[in-house]
Design a protein around this motif. Sequence first.
Motif, PDB file in Angstrom:
ATOM      1  N   PHE A 139       0.825  -1.208   0.000  1.00 38.18           N
ATOM      2  CA  PHE A 139       0.000   0.000   0.000  1.00 38.18           C
ATOM      3  C   PHE A 139       0.860   1.259   0.000  1.00 38.18           C
ATOM      4  O   PHE A 139       0.517   2.266  -0.631  1.00 38.18           O
ATOM      5  CB  PHE A 139      -0.924  -0.006   1.225  1.00 38.18           C
ATOM      6  N   GLN A 140       1.996   1.209   0.706  1.00 36.65           N
ATOM      7  CA  GLN A 140       2.855   2.386   0.803  1.00 36.65           C
ATOM      8  C   GLN A 140       3.435   2.780  -0.553  1.00 36.65           C
ATOM      9  O   GLN A 140       3.483   3.971  -0.900  1.00 36.65           O
ATOM     10  CB  GLN A 140       3.991   2.109   1.786  1.00 36.65           C
ATOM     11  N   GLY A 160      -8.953 -10.359   0.989  1.00 37.08           N
ATOM     12  CA  GLY A 160      -9.695  -9.243   1.562  1.00 37.08           C
ATOM     13  C   GLY A 160      -8.886  -7.975   1.636  1.00 37.08           C
ATOM     14  O   GLY A 160      -9.359  -6.883   1.297  1.00 37.08           O
ATOM     15  N   SER A 161      -7.637  -8.092   2.071  1.00 32.94           N
ATOM     16  CA  SER A 161      -6.795  -6.910   2.207  1.00 32.94           C
ATOM     17  C   SER A 161      -6.328  -6.374   0.861  1.00 32.94           C
ATOM     18  O   SER A 161      -5.929  -5.226   0.743  1.00 32.94           O
ATOM     19  CB  SER A 161      -5.580  -7.241   3.072  1.00 32.94           C
ATOM     20  N   MET A 162      -6.362  -7.227  -0.174  1.00 37.40           N
ATOM     21  CA  MET A 162      -5.895  -6.810  -1.488  1.00 37.40           C
ATOM     22  C   MET A 162      -6.990  -6.175  -2.335  1.00 37.40           C
ATOM     23  O   MET A 162      -6.722  -5.644  -3.412  1.00 37.40           O
ATOM     24  CB  MET A 162      -5.317  -8.017  -2.248  1.00 37.40           C
ATOM     25  N   ALA A 163      -8.249  -6.215  -1.869  1.00 36.87           N
ATOM     26  CA  ALA A 163      -9.363  -5.746  -2.685  1.00 36.87           C
ATOM     27  C   ALA A 163      -9.231  -4.276  -3.052  1.00 36.87           C
ATOM     28  O   ALA A 163      -9.609  -3.869  -4.158  1.00 36.87           O
ATOM     29  CB  ALA A 163     -10.681  -6.003  -1.957  1.00 36.87           C
ATOM     30  N   LEU A 185      -4.748 -12.879  -6.548  1.00 32.43           N
ATOM     31  CA  LEU A 185      -4.018 -12.714  -7.807  1.00 32.43           C
ATOM     32  C   LEU A 185      -4.842 -11.925  -8.814  1.00 32.43           C
ATOM     33  O   LEU A 185      -4.364 -10.944  -9.396  1.00 32.43           O
ATOM     34  CB  LEU A 185      -3.654 -14.081  -8.384  1.00 32.43           C
ATOM     35  N   HIS A 186      -6.079 -12.334  -9.023  1.00 31.47           N
ATOM     36  CA  HIS A 186      -6.904 -11.650 -10.007  1.00 31.47           C
ATOM     37  C   HIS A 186      -7.288 -10.248  -9.536  1.00 31.47           C
ATOM     38  O   HIS A 186      -7.491  -9.344 -10.367  1.00 31.47           O
ATOM     39  CB  HIS A 186      -8.147 -12.484 -10.308  1.00 31.47           C
TER      40      HIS A 186
END
Length: 486
Positions: A139-140, A160-163, A185-186
Amino acid sequence: MDRSKDDLISNLPDCVIGGEIITRLPVADAARLQILSTRWRNIWRSSPLNLDLPVPIYYHDYKDIVSTILAAHPGPARRLKVDWPYDDGESYSRWLQSRAVTGLQELEIEPRYYSWWEGTVFQPPPPDKTRTLPEWPLFQFAPTLRVLKIGHHTCFPSVGSMAALRFPRLEVISFCGVDISEGALHGILAGCPVLRTLVLDDCTGFATVRINSPTITSFAISPSHSSRGFDYDHEEPRVWVTTSQVIIEDAPILEKLVLFRRLLDDTAEPFQFQLLVLSAPRVKVLGSLSSAIRKLEIGGTVLQRTVIMEKPLQMRTVKVLALEDADSIDVVSNYLKCFPCLEKLYIRASSQGYRSAAASYDKQNPIECLEHHLKMVTLDGYTGIRPHVKFAQFFVRNARSLELMKFRIFRNYPCHQPGRTKEWNEEDQRRQLQQARSMASRHLKFCFVRGARCCRHDVYCGHDFEDMSEYMHSSSRGDPFDQWFE
């Protein structure tokens, strides 16, 4: 004579010297430039940092060196490639939070095992150390990253955290030995609007890969072997999810589609997967196509290795093709009919070697690429025995535009078996091949390359995941397979 006039580099403005020259040098070389001129003493500090340091024998010295460099540089950073030790995540976190890596463009995370010797007893890494990639660096650096490479058995954060993660400038993703869920991944791919290159080498966690991208030009994948054993938690054994299906749904400008694999040893079972290409109208580089592909479907047509198709699919855009386990002319001919404009062909035989042609070339039903376009053929695993010579002579005799044939000979191939010469004779091989030379191929050249690698390891791929991503992404390297014969 005024020699100062010959120093054209010093005449360049500082923004060019620092921003275009020094920042592309390894950090040690960039720092040494300070001794060349008093004017250059502060240029390294004002140039975007390029920190790429391999780990020496003693990790504690390495940790101090990296910390010192980051403390001395005010930032911003162009590239950061430092090893992430499993036994020292605290240092790695401090490095990523340093002021020096502000605005980072290229991040390479490569976890390592650091063990020690006590006499002859090998001490493994402590079992309680995490291997999960922290979320916050992604994220940074997401707003500025152009290149993201993660390797060596890292667990990716959850879906969830990558959404919410978006990479507006990310052009290159290279994962090697990464465990990442299909959703994560997607999700990442969907958040990369300018992605150009994707490499997935020996990754787990997803059964299906779907490529839907208007910008991707290069895609390489090596599905993980089902018997990989990198889980050190023996109390809670884990079942690894491996890739069984690769689907190219919509990739309008995809040019390089590369499938490579790694076999751990001669007894390993080859993986099986399906490759479905629904829409990729501009593919120029394809391979390696092998028996590991349980089903190969392109544009709705299923390609079969051993069945002669009455109306074969024709992909006229493909210029470079790599084949594996293609040990007979019949199998090769079936593929050649599907790629009429082919110019470069790479063939790697099965463990049984090459077999000579079963029948002569039918001139009444010509293969277009043999008649007009094929300029180079390479045979990997060539040993010079009679069936191999006959196999090679098929191309010498029938490829009318052929200019070059390359042969990779393994230095460690067994020469004591019946039918094999005890000593390799290159001139004798040239003489045998020239016997089949036609008028059309009278300018044909032969090149013999000796290789030291075992013929069962690392099929059509680079020495590490970085090499493959570099070959895939580089616009100057239109052929990623050619690295094997350099």
